[in-house]
Design a protein around this motif. Structure first.
Motif: not given
Length: 170
Positions: A74, A123-124, A128, A132, A134-135
């Motif tokens: 993360l 994740i989505h 997110q 974040l 990005r990951s």
């Protein structure tokens, strides 16, 4: 954090229970040549010192329907959000580990999901929105090694004529 001051008996107890957390105290006592009460006292001491953090049954994720394991790095938009993000990660039951790390990632987490579609939704829909930047996700195909930490030799061992370790009197 300091390292606990352990002796040869503590070390022997740790080796026995690390191999089998369900081993009866009396069996440990026999193997260590001390009383069951002495083992009970030592286990309590090791728990109080934080050397032992309790015992638990280990679930096999695949046997209960979690076929996908992933590690996710993360990158936070604002690194000062660490504490808030950790609180939010606690609310996602599929997140089973979270680590503060050095290197490129701000945090590194381990997730179990029922399948790839479930992983995508975690994740989505859940990661997110945490803020974040990005990951990066790494899917694990198979866990090749899973074991307890090795128990280091904590004391210089005395040995008898047969080469067996001599434990301190209890």
């Amino acid at each position: 954090m300091s390292v606990a001051n352990l002796d040869a008996l503590d070390e022997q107890i740790l080796r026995l229970i690390a191999d089998n957390a369900r081993i009866p105290f009396l069996e440990v006592a026999r193997a260590c040549h001390v009383s069951g009460a002495a083992i009970h006292q030592r286990i309590q001491k090791l728990m109080k010192l934080g050397v032992l953090k309790g015992s638990q049954f280990v679930l096999d994720p695949q046997k209960i329907g979690y076929e996908t394991c992933a590690f996710v790095g993360l990158f936070l938009k604002d690194p000062s959000d660490f504490d808030r993000v950790v609180e939010e990660l606690w609310r996602i039951p599929e997140v089973v580990e979270c680590h503060y790390t050095t290197g490129g990632y701000d945090m590194f987490i381990k997730i179990y999901a029922k399948n790839n579609h479930h992983m995508l939704s975690i994740i989505h829909d859940q990661l997110q929105p945490l803020g974040l930047q990005r990951s990066e996700t790494i899917i694990s195909f198979h866990e090749a090694i899973s074991r307890q930490m090795p128990i280091p030799d904590v004391v210089a061992k005395e040995t008898d004529a047969a080469g067996e370790a001599v434990l301190p009197e209890v």
